[in-house]
Design an enzyme around this catalytic site. Structure first.
Site, PDB file in Angstrom:
ATOM      1  N   ASN A   1     -14.040   2.681   1.344  1.00 25.14           N
ATOM      2  CA  ASN A   1     -12.830   2.099   0.753  1.00 25.14           C
ATOM      3  C   ASN A   1     -12.035   3.214   0.076  1.00 25.14           C
ATOM      4  O   ASN A   1     -12.451   3.765  -0.935  1.00 25.14           O
ATOM      5  CB  ASN A   1     -13.230   1.013  -0.248  1.00 25.14           C
ATOM      6  CG  ASN A   1     -12.049   0.248  -0.780  1.00 25.14           C
ATOM      7  OD1 ASN A   1     -11.316   0.725  -1.639  1.00 25.14           O
ATOM      8  ND2 ASN A   1     -11.858  -0.967  -0.280  1.00 25.14           N
TER       9      ASN A   1
ATOM     10  N   CYS B   1      -5.488  -3.076  -4.971  1.00 21.44           N
ATOM     11  CA  CYS B   1      -6.250  -3.196  -6.214  1.00 21.44           C
ATOM     12  C   CYS B   1      -5.341  -3.752  -7.304  1.00 21.44           C
ATOM     13  O   CYS B   1      -4.322  -3.154  -7.619  1.00 21.44           O
ATOM     14  CB  CYS B   1      -6.827  -1.853  -6.650  1.00 21.44           C
ATOM     15  SG  CYS B   1      -7.676  -2.001  -8.242  1.00 21.44           S
TER      16      CYS B   1
ATOM     17  N   ASN C   1      -8.010  -9.096  -1.230  1.00 19.55           N
ATOM     18  CA  ASN C   1      -8.504  -8.490  -2.461  1.00 19.55           C
ATOM     19  C   ASN C   1      -8.459  -9.553  -3.558  1.00 19.55           C
ATOM     20  O   ASN C   1      -7.944 -10.651  -3.341  1.00 19.55           O
ATOM     21  CB  ASN C   1      -7.623  -7.293  -2.830  1.00 19.55           C
ATOM     22  CG  ASN C   1      -8.406  -6.226  -3.606  1.00 19.55           C
ATOM     23  OD1 ASN C   1      -9.215  -6.557  -4.478  1.00 19.55           O
ATOM     24  ND2 ASN C   1      -8.164  -4.979  -3.291  1.00 19.55           N
TER      25      ASN C   1
ATOM     26  N   GLY D   1     -18.326 -10.946  -1.676  1.00 21.11           N
ATOM     27  CA  GLY D   1     -17.927 -10.193  -2.862  1.00 21.11           C
ATOM     28  C   GLY D   1     -18.722 -10.505  -4.102  1.00 21.11           C
ATOM     29  O   GLY D   1     -19.909 -10.193  -4.198  1.00 21.11           O
TER      30      GLY D   1
END
Lengths: 303, 244
Positions: free
Chosen positions: A100, A131, A192, A265
């Site tokens: 990443n 992010c 995300n 996640g």
């Protein structure tokens, strides 16, 4: 016997389950709990060119069915990751990882990606333009033109497959995914963490030192599912579906929406054995859905 | 080797204002030192709750905890006979080897529990143990009798003077001669202890955590040797490692 193998942009995965970036460190902590070789792949912690301490603490707040986190891309810098942490992970994981790559400029993204491209341990490079917890983090991922620019710069420096990780917090995620595809991305990772926050009732102040963070956990699943569904219909490149997955059924549902592989996640943080359990439950869950080849589940909701 | 274990709740009862004691039965063999912690799943809450271990054996754990929010309040209502999912044996605890002949243990409020397991083990090694326990007021006092039953020296301070010596733990440190100090409590107390003690010391830090086993990086702190995870490199750090 159900065949769990999937082909993710040329990388054959034993199964579609990949711990997501930021919830699995560099693999070494979970390696204490189970044999990592059962995993489809591992998406390692978001990495920048230079070492970063990250945001001040507290960095985590709870919410119903999830958590709001703001780590702020703490990482030791790409060179340390390539020289020390990936070789260390190699002792526990013999397959290739998904690196990443993060940055504060298009050039930094490209430089980090290029250094990962040179590592034998890396199979796919995931460009993290989404992010929510660093200034400028989201700005790259919010507009088709900046996603195009970053992806193009990375593409020029990288031979390996390039995936672009996108935020749900955009006007039209299809447009963003198409921009990544046009710039030469081999796939997209959606989604995300979603920008979020909590406020302490007693202090009247945000719980997180950084005030705002990213929502992850089970609460995110239907949001991610919708994004994957929309993007699958808009692009030809494969999609990795990420957000709130906590069971084998979630994996199949995400694949029905259009995911070729899935990221697990925050569940890794509350259940260290989460990916192992999901992988073990996958054959029976797939069988109940009448699947012989799990890969056939991809996009089933569109047919 | 740490792991995930199912524990049986043997007892869970109130010790003092907002302070409870839970006794658990199960495989606690991965707890090897006082000062380690466990991360417990609480029904209806997404994140686990980390608790320091007060005392332990191969097949039992004692947790003494304070209710601070909805999660710990729910935890205080857990009934004997219920089963709990626990990540056990987390973090690095206090090292007995650093003690010397006359260790001094300094605890404040809910930071006191891990010092009980430590005092028990130091006393068993024949050390001359002194413990200073700080509370706000008499109604908040817990574990005092347990410490006294170990035969160690116990000094209690209360901020309002309603029990023991009036003042803070740091007000009484000057009356002790010690070879090493061990401490756990609120950050402001730890900093005051850091400033008013001499020689080596072991400090247990607290930070909001998600995983408790090193993966999420939520509990990072700064040390003299770089970034460290309170859950993994800590929670016990040596005095010379600390950065305030």
């Amino acid at each position: 016997m159900v065949n769990l193998k999937v082909n993710l942009a040329g990388m054959i995965l034993d199964n579609p389950v990949i711990p997501s970036s930021g919830t699995f460190g560099y693999g070494l902590d979970h390696a204490r709990y189970y044999d990592l070789n059962i995993l489809g792949s591992i998406a390692i912690k978001g990495t920048t060119l230079n070492p970063r301490f990250g945001n001040p603490t507290p960095r985590v707040a709870e919410c119903a069915s999830g958590a709001v986190c703001s780590i702020g891309l703490q990482n030791p810098g790409v060179d340390e990751v390539v020289k020390t942490l990936l070789p260390e992970l190699k002792k526990y994981y013999r397959k290739k990882v998904i690196a990443n790559a993060c940055g504060f400029s298009a050039e930094e993204f490209a430089e980090v990606a290029a250094r990962f491209d040179a590592s034998d341990s890396v199979g796919i490079i995931e460009v993290n333009v989404s992010c929510p917890n660093v200034e400028s983090g989201l700005s790259f991922g919010s507009y088709p033109n900046t996603v195009y620019e970053v992806t193009k710069k990375v593409r020029k420096r990288v031979k390996k497959a390039v995936f672009v990780k996108l935020s749900p917090m955009v006007a039209d995620i299809k447009e963003i995914a198409c921009a990544a595809e046009e710039a030469g991305a081999d796939g997209v990772t959606l989604i995300n963490a979603a920008p979020a926050m909590r406020i302490d009732l007693k202090t009247k102040k945000p719980v997180l030192a950084n005030k705002k963070g990213g929502l992850s956990g089970k609460a995110l699943f239907p949001v991610a599912l919708r994004c994957v569904y929309d993007v699958y219909g808009a692009v030809k490149i494969p999609v990795v579906g990420v957000g709130g997955i906590s069971s084998a059924e979630d994996v199949i549902e995400m694949m029905y929406a259009g995911a070729t592989a899935v990221g697990v996640g925050a569940e890794n943080l509350v259940e260290p054995f989460a990916c192992k359990k999901i992988i073990e439950e996958l054959p029976a869950a797939a069988e109940r859905c009448g699947l012989v080849n799990l890969a056939d589940a991809t996009g089933a909701a569109h047919r | 080797m740490r792991g995930q274990e199912i524990f049986n709740v043997k007892q869970n009862y109130k010790l003092a204002d907002a302070v409870y004691r839970m006794e658990l039965e199960g495989n606690a063999s991965s707890v090897t030192a006082a000062g380690q912690f466990v991360n417990v799943k609480t029904s209806g809450f997404y994140l686990r709750r980390p608790f320091s271990v007060c005392d332990f054996s191969e097949n039992s754990l004692t947790i003494v905890y304070k209710t601070a929010g909805k999660g710990t309040e729910a935890f205080s209502r857990v009934k004997p006979g219920e089963k709990l999912d626990v990540l056990v044996g987390l973090g690095n605890g206090y090292s007995l080897d650093k003690s010397g002949e006359r260790p001094l243990l300094i605890g404040g409020g809910v930071g006191i529990p891990p010092l009980y397991g430590l005092a028990k083990r130091l006393a068993a090694q024949g050390r001359e143990v002194n413990v200073v326990l700080g509370f706000n007021t008499a109604s908040e006092i817990f574990l005092e009798k347990d410490f006294r039953a170990l035969g160690v020296g116990v000094t209690v301070t209360t901020v309002d003077g309603s029990y023991g010596k009036k003042g803070l733990v740091t007000d009484v440190l000057g009356s002790f001669s010690y070879t090493h100090h061990y401490t756990c409590g609120p950050r402001a107390m730890l900093k005051a202890v850091y400033e008013k003690t001499t020689g080596g010391g072991s400090y247990s830090l607290e930070e909001r955590m998600a995983c408790g086993f090193g993966a999420c990086l939520a509990c990072t702190c700064k040390t003299t040797y770089g970034h460290a995870r309170v859950c993994k490199e800590g929670p016990v750090f040596e005095k010379e490692d600390l950065v305030w």
